[in-house]
Design an enzyme around this catalytic site. Sequence first.
Site, mmCIF file in Angstrom:
data_model
loop_
_atom_site.group_PDB
_atom_site.id
_atom_site.type_symbol
_atom_site.label_atom_id
_atom_site.label_comp_id
_atom_site.label_asym_id
_atom_site.label_seq_id
_atom_site.Cartn_x
_atom_site.Cartn_y
_atom_site.Cartn_z
ATOM 1 N N LEU B 126 0.867 -1.170 0.000
ATOM 2 C CA LEU B 126 0.000 0.000 0.000
ATOM 3 C C LEU B 126 0.906 1.223 0.000
ATOM 4 O O LEU B 126 1.618 1.486 0.954
ATOM 5 C CB LEU B 126 -0.885 0.000 1.249
ATOM 6 C CG LEU B 126 -1.916 1.122 1.297
ATOM 7 C CD1 LEU B 126 -3.045 0.852 0.326
ATOM 8 C CD2 LEU B 126 -2.484 1.285 2.695
ATOM 9 N N HIS B 230 6.793 0.223 11.594
ATOM 10 C CA HIS B 230 7.400 1.485 11.192
ATOM 11 C C HIS B 230 6.330 2.566 11.257
ATOM 12 O O HIS B 230 5.200 2.351 10.835
ATOM 13 C CB HIS B 230 7.910 1.336 9.753
ATOM 14 C CG HIS B 230 8.809 2.438 9.327
ATOM 15 N ND1 HIS B 230 8.353 3.691 8.997
ATOM 16 C CD2 HIS B 230 10.156 2.473 9.166
ATOM 17 C CE1 HIS B 230 9.388 4.446 8.657
ATOM 18 N NE2 HIS B 230 10.500 3.724 8.758
#
Lengths: 337, 337, 347, 347
Positions: B126, B230
């Site tokens: 994505l 992250h």
Amino acid sequence: MYLVRPVDFADLPALERLAQQAGIGITNFPANRERLNDKIASSRRSLQTDVVQPGDESYLFVLVDTSNEQIVGCCGIDAMVGADAPFYSYRIDEVVHASPQLQIHNRIPALYLCHDYSGTSRLIALVVDKAHQNPLAMSLLSKARLLFIARYPERFTKRLFAELRGESDKHGYSSFWDALGKHFFSMDFQKADYLSAVSNKHFIADLMPRYPIYVPTLPEAAQDVIGVIHEDSSQSADILLEEGFEFRGYVDIFDAGPTIEARTESLHTITQQKTGKALSLTEKSKGAMHLISAGHLEHFRVTAAPAEPQVAGLAVEKETQEQLAISAGHRIQWVEL
Amino acid sequence: MYLVRPVDFADLPALERLAQQAGIGITNFPANRERLNDKIASSRRSLQTDVVQPGDESYLFVLVDTSNEQIVGCCGIDAMVGADAPFYSYRIDEVVHASPQLQIHNRIPALYLCHDYSGTSRLIALVVDKAHQNPLAMSLLSKARLLFIARYPERFTKRLFAELRGESDKHGYSSFWDALGKHFFSMDFQKADYLSAVSNKHFIADLMPRYPIYVPTLPEAAQDVIGVIHEDSSQSADILLEEGFEFRGYVDIFDAGPTIEARTESLHTITQQKTGKALSLTEKSKGAMHLISAGHLEHFRVTAAPAEPQVAGLAVEKETQEQLAISAGHRIQWVEL
Amino acid sequence: MMVIRPICQNDLKSLYRLAEKTGVGFTSLVADETILQKKIDGAVRSFSKENVTKPTNEDYLMVLEDSTTGEIVGTCGILAAVGLDEPFYSYHLGTITHASRELGVHNAVPTLILNNDFTGCSEICTLFLEEDFRHSKNGQLLSKARFMFMAQFPERFTEKVFAEMRGVSDENGVSPLWESLGRHFFSIDFKEADELTAQGNKQFIAELMPNNPVYVNLLPKAARDVLGNVHTNTVPARRLLEQEGFRYENYVDIFDGGPSLEARVQDIRAVRDSRLCLANIGQPKGVGEGSHYLVSNAKVTDFRCILIQRSVPPGSALTLTQEEADALCITTKEPVRIVELSPYSRH
Amino acid sequence: MMVIRPICQNDLKSLYRLAEKTGVGFTSLVADETILQKKIDGAVRSFSKENVTKPTNEDYLMVLEDSTTGEIVGTCGILAAVGLDEPFYSYHLGTITHASRELGVHNAVPTLILNNDFTGCSEICTLFLEEDFRHSKNGQLLSKARFMFMAQFPERFTEKVFAEMRGVSDENGVSPLWESLGRHFFSIDFKEADELTAQGNKQFIAELMPNNPVYVNLLPKAARDVLGNVHTNTVPARRLLEQEGFRYENYVDIFDGGPSLEARVQDIRAVRDSRLCLANIGQPKGVGEGSHYLVSNAKVTDFRCILIQRSVPPGSALTLTQEEADALCITTKEPVRIVELSPYSRH
């Protein structure tokens, strides 16, 4: 009629007789008077304890032939295994070894020693006298435990498992043991089986192989019995499999008999059981056979009898009410058999 | 307005720009023109193929800003990973080591190299242009895939997983890689990451440790990032977690980013989505925001717009109909956003 | 006279002829011109390297030549370091103890552990002597000439050197260890696996062999019995190495269970006892009687090694016949290395 | 005169005094009367066994006595076979190669593999000499007297013998290997773990130590650096054993990474070079000058070993002074065993 109720000290001689009949391979029901007495004591203590979450409780139930008040069977539940010593199984995992260049893709099953069932509730030791091994008695005894679990869910874990007896001949010879365990235990199957029942299980960690065992390297006779149910246990296995228990690739470390498991909430008896009032029937019931239970903890009783579900509750015969020591209006639990 | 549709060859320059923006750590979306072109070709081929069961198909979708027809995002689905080369992950398993005598009971987490996700459908890559990273665009892009899966269940497996990018700094430095992978690959994280995207993954089997890695023996900085997402990926992670994806103890072998998985049938978008007719609205809708899709395979389109569910179908605005190239009476699929 | 010398480009045909005679299972010498030519190229390159300070990928292949006919009748070789291009696998036969004090049970269970412990180590290999020449101590000359080379150029080899010995298999080439272990994982034949390995293709071992230790006590007796044992034909070769100080240190071949024998170079009898002296050319006393001695020169590219016989033990200067000196490519006052052919040769 | 002899029941107090001086980390000699008494009982039993045909659980503990004062100033011992009652653990430092031809990457990764490979093997151990007596080659006498005993009675020991050497730790007893490895699994202190092991309690190792190989390249540098290295104080002891032919074969202690050194009994210099001869009693020439020799008698229960000095190398008959003969408990014409004290002692 049959009745299932918690064990009592007076049942010891009967239990001993049953254990001797059951023989080798039912490690959690050893023919040892002291250990049986301990088990009875533990069951009584467990029923008398106020339990908030499962611990080291164990529950033992007996099957009574009410025609002569004889004990003809026995079964139990451990609230949680592995609390003091780990509970060992073999997990069958596939190791994939592939060589694209040689166009080889091998899936090699290997046995990994694990204690994945530590911390889980266990159904134990379904033993029924030969003369009473009929479907009704077997189902009643086996499922009575599930009604107990449904009634006291806080006493058990969300997952439930049972060990099925593995293949061995009438002399107790297990080709799996012979190919594997024997080399590590330096004793015969009967002795290891017995020790595992009566001693703490620490010796298993001490003696068992620490590295996985590649199944194809075992003799064929041993490979053939991995996950195979002993024919004497097939009837009790079928009852559990129909309830929704599944084999998930775990086997017994001694005889490679399969371990089956289920989420408690999804078992047939537990999803289908209902709670309500006992209603009276004045004549013989024409209804279907039901498991019906009543009584709290030490007084928990289960019987199997024809009964008729109605909007207000379950209509049961007078005799059934007597067996369960209830009368109309008492709270009961039931499920169609 | 935003629109999601399958990728086309003409989108290559835009994809390249996005891939460069995305940077390191998104191994399945490398900034390599040839590989991107391959991915587009594969997606088109997959959509044109008559699929009975999932194989090596992959599907790539782009997010279009309809105000200027610019490509501002991209995402995809692999029908099944591990068909040609195994798909590797680390499984975090706890090893229990206990000494009753010393009263020590250690549960030591260890990383096991495995390919448990081989044979499973995967949500990939994505990527959204910085300027368009708003909740609407992100949700539309992410969930459009789930509508596609709901529409063509035979093309995907029953389990679905996604890899979330692990912790690394802006220079691509990963303390996990530094403590582990580097020692076995003899190259830096960027290079390994890139190679894993562009080459067959055989080199992973060749170079990765074959024995489990005990987590406590790793430097603390490396331990701290195991399973940590992250921060750039937290928004897209949240969308999936709300859908019902769960972390089951699997992490990426390079950066230890978490892998999340779900049973397809239990995902929110998939259970809630409905199929029916498009109805016309003559004025601006006052309804809630909906994801709405239409079109078959290559012509599959998804947009997000206000709409009003009615008994006969979903009433959508004229503009929405134009975006989806449908008119009233056409079959559409929708879910409230 | 029989002379050991480095192989050279002209030897391809002879080497091919030898390779044809080695038969199945001798995987380091296969009758394939391309492979053999590559081997020769490697050897020529290795012997012509002048300033080698540490072992890398040198392959010192030597031949035994009958200097009267010019015929090549045997080969022997040393690899300076194995496992640097392709991983080198072996099994280590280890022990795991399982004990329960409570039960009074104590089991020491042998295990096979896959490893690459010989990585970077020197290996003596490719020993083959034509059947017609298996007499007159030619076999010993062929095998031990390598120790003379190592004694002279220790910097070219690792401190430890090893040799792989052929394991047990029956007359049909069936290996009991392979049948009960390797076969389950490789899905190919022993012969095929062996050939792939010989061609330096070992990728498939990493891919197909299980990482976890194998419990030896679970293997059938036939397989257990061959671990660390050599093929009947290899018994003399094993004894020869053991007399020189090589030892079985529980490393075995992953396919057939044949032992690896190892020694520190400095501990090899022929290395330890060999000494340098200056050659005189003349009429030595007692030629052709008494003890046998290995004599080599001190050259790399022109390395030579021969066997001499003397009734009087040579002292600090060694008198050689002109023929011997010629075979060794030396003139008077050049250094030569000498050692008794065998530990028991002082009869 | 300094004499090596078997320990006896009267030595308990002396042994206790020595044990008090050994300090932390010397786990085979702890100042605990019960344990020491058990050790003495075991040793007395072992030395009095007459017909031993193979090693079992004998523990040959000897002492160094100053025969003029009767004082005990050191000990040394040999265990006939370790690991038969409680498992004996070590790490084997092996190699695993990971290679990708495609990427041109080739890594040889060192690994630590837990094993019980020394099970049933003889161990030399418990070497301690009082500080005041660390002179006049007493240390060498103490250490090497064991080889004289082994040379005389090889049937009492295994073919291979090993010694564990103390590993690296700092002045506070902190071991870098323990800190980065053992600590994570044991949840106790190095000292505590070490003491438990010393008391023969090794159950917890099986229980707590991970079975899988540990990748050495993932350990911190400080830990990697100590593998196979000895404590500064142990450097001389290591050198002494290496001169005798002991070798580090990649086995290390599981706690501190200290090396195990091993040798075949027959390859130990003092065993190989020692010879039996008959003793004469008289006035030997050159006493107190020249080379040192170890001399022992050929008795088990009354085993004795001393150091003599001679300027003339003794031949096939050895002349001893009356004092030397007394110290060795022999009379004239009895067999004695002799060897040069060190490989370089022929000055």
